[in-house]
Design a protein around this motif. Sequence first.
Motif, PDB file in Angstrom:
ATOM      1  N   ASP A 139       8.151 -43.430  43.295  1.00 51.52           N
ATOM      2  CA  ASP A 139       7.303 -44.695  43.097  1.00 51.52           C
ATOM      3  C   ASP A 139       8.150 -46.039  43.048  1.00 51.52           C
ATOM      4  O   ASP A 139       8.921 -45.698  42.061  1.00 51.52           O
ATOM      5  N   LEU A 140       6.976 -46.439  44.227  1.00 49.71           N
ATOM      6  CA  LEU A 140       7.996 -48.004  43.423  1.00 49.71           C
ATOM      7  C   LEU A 140       6.709 -48.940  42.825  1.00 49.71           C
ATOM      8  O   LEU A 140       6.005 -49.831  44.217  1.00 49.71           O
ATOM      9  N   LEU A 141       6.224 -48.529  42.211  1.00 56.61           N
ATOM     10  CA  LEU A 141       5.490 -49.636  41.170  1.00 56.61           C
ATOM     11  C   LEU A 141       5.561 -51.012  41.521  1.00 56.61           C
ATOM     12  O   LEU A 141       4.413 -52.243  40.847  1.00 56.61           O
ATOM     13  N   LEU A 142       6.880 -51.008  41.192  1.00 58.86           N
ATOM     14  CA  LEU A 142       7.466 -52.584  40.981  1.00 58.86           C
ATOM     15  C   LEU A 142       8.405 -53.058  42.138  1.00 58.86           C
ATOM     16  O   LEU A 142       9.147 -52.365  42.589  1.00 58.86           O
ATOM     17  N   THR A 143       7.861 -54.524  42.328  1.00 54.93           N
ATOM     18  CA  THR A 143       8.475 -55.186  42.650  1.00 54.93           C
ATOM     19  C   THR A 143       9.568 -55.792  42.204  1.00 54.93           C
ATOM     20  O   THR A 143      10.077 -56.264  40.940  1.00 54.93           O
ATOM     21  N   ARG A 147       7.347 -57.969  39.280  1.00 53.44           N
ATOM     22  CA  ARG A 147       6.412 -57.428  38.637  1.00 53.44           C
ATOM     23  C   ARG A 147       5.965 -56.799  39.427  1.00 53.44           C
ATOM     24  O   ARG A 147       6.417 -55.850  40.632  1.00 53.44           O
ATOM     25  N   GLU A 148       4.845 -56.377  38.487  1.00 49.87           N
ATOM     26  CA  GLU A 148       4.029 -55.307  40.055  1.00 49.87           C
ATOM     27  C   GLU A 148       3.112 -55.325  41.297  1.00 49.87           C
ATOM     28  O   GLU A 148       3.109 -56.320  41.491  1.00 49.87           O
ATOM     29  N   ARG A 149       3.798 -54.401  41.971  1.00 53.37           N
ATOM     30  CA  ARG A 149       3.824 -54.311  43.598  1.00 53.37           C
ATOM     31  C   ARG A 149       1.780 -54.727  43.846  1.00 53.37           C
ATOM     32  O   ARG A 149       1.025 -54.721  42.927  1.00 53.37           O
ATOM     33  N   ARG A 154       2.792 -35.173  44.457  1.00 54.25           N
ATOM     34  CA  ARG A 154       4.060 -35.012  43.738  1.00 54.25           C
ATOM     35  C   ARG A 154       3.500 -34.386  42.062  1.00 54.25           C
ATOM     36  O   ARG A 154       2.633 -35.181  41.734  1.00 54.25           O
TER      37      ARG A 154
END
Lengths: 285, 333
Positions: free
Chosen positions: A104-108, B2-4, B46
């Motif tokens: 998962d890429l939940l954070l930048t 930060r959160e996307r 997943r």
Amino acid sequence: MLYLFSALYQEAAPLIDTLKLKKTDTARGIDSFASEDGSVLLTLTGTGNYNAIAAVSALFAVREAKRDDQVIFYGSAALVRGSAFLYRVREIHDSATGRRAFPDLLLTLPLPDAAAITLPRVMRTRTMVRTFAAHEEIGESVPLLADMESYGVYEAAARHVGPDQITILRFTSDAGEKISGRQMQSVSEQYAPGALEVIREICSVGEDQKEVKLSDEDEALLSRFSGWIHASVSMNTELSRLVNYANLSAISWQPIAEEYLALPCRSRVQGKKILEEFRERILHA
Amino acid sequence: MRERKAFSVIYVEQEAMGRKETEGILSRFPDAEVIVCGDYHEVFNRRRQSFSKQHRAPALILAVHHGELIHQGSPVCQSFREDCFYYASSIMNCPYDCTYCWLKGMYESGDLVVFVNLEDLFQAVEDMLGEHPVYLCVSYDTDLLAMEPVTGYASAWSRFAKEHEDLLIEIRTKGYGHLPSSMAVSERTILAYTLSPARAAEQFEHRAPATNQRIENLLEAQKAGFPVRLCFDPVLVYPSWKEDYATLFQTLDQKINWESIRDISVGTFRLSSDYMQRMRRQDPTSALLAYPYVCTDGFYHLPDTIEHEVETYVTKLCRDRVKEEKIFLWREV
């Protein structure tokens, strides 16, 4: 809990030094290093997918993974396309099976993302380029890395934690040419501070800890009430559910329970009737 | 760090690359990180995903739908006495975040899947129309109107319905900004608005428009000429539910012309036990999910006396305003 993994000691050395990790026993056959407070555990997997799978699985066979744990792999990769950098791996292609994995890429993060292909053995540049050519779905603008453990680490860890809890960080060490242990450690030392900063940020986000707990007084009252109505297992389940609902809905169930406790209850049959009344009073509060 | 942001990551199935809908959607997110996958299940299914974390800022997954595209309507859903009741999913998952939503129990992922081969779905409907009329719900697994700026599918469906005499579609929604001007008005596209009391909407229907906004939306839809359905489904039961629903109906009295409402759907909470267990695990602090529902034949529902009380109360509120034949309970009595 932070579970760090690296393939080689030379890759992990800067993290071990900075985090002041000490050798510790975890599971047979793997080398681990832990922080003093036990909140960080770094494990060496050895090189290659099979070793990675074995080490990660061995660790989680003796450690129960929890929802707020983070699993982070930090290690080197060969750069096939892009610039020398520290990358977060956003997609992992296993060249042996053709399968893909997607953390998962939940954070930048303040890192670029890259695609990684996990190879079954060390390959030289020309062979790697041919291998990558087979993965035409990876866009030309995406940095490409070649490694030997990412897919194994991901798949083994994914049996215990979610894709939001797994991060693969890879720094580029070479372009397929041979590199000594000392050179590897030197390159790792360049990227380790940036990696540690990112690791700290990832761990600071934490989990949506949603937990419902009764106060000690409420626990005691619930226990008294349960005993008083001669509750069976199913009655206790129902009672717990009612009290949970009442608490979440800000309904004062305690005075209702106290009211009943002032009266006699001689049998479970009577207790069941009282439980029904208790339920109706909660639901119509 | 930060959160996307929502839809800042877009996964695209290899097979979906280059399609018109895919290109259209990607063009609306020029800064998105686009990642190609082989099959959308690789991402959407997943193990151990965190629905809540993902749903805060979901990724988009563009995929090609294969297999059975149209499904028989569920027995726990109202058919409005329409024969040939079906549903179709051109999008899986919803941008809104309602505590009680069954999608949270059904899907492991908080990300949204958009199927980009709408033409195949239309073909499947046309094939069915060759045999019999079709009543098709197209917004069960999502809020199609909320997703309109991303996909344009509500407009596409409304145009398709207008072109096919024997097709009746329902687009269910909790509201949006403004009715898209690209929507094709006809009697064959029912816009169905789920309405909850203001307090309940604020507490349980996160990110969805406030009740007042939804009422404005339905008035706009009526003015445009769409048949409008009101859905009090599920009726949300919490300590002040009775007073709040009474207030909601009083608000509606001031704003809408009940005569012009096509029909009304009333339903109480019902959810499969598997979904409920998953949802309770994900959100143990939700009072709505913690309610002591009763499980019968694999479905959780309100205790019988409460269920009867709720149905009676809300249908009376409706009956005081519209004719009986316009009121549909979620299950035929």
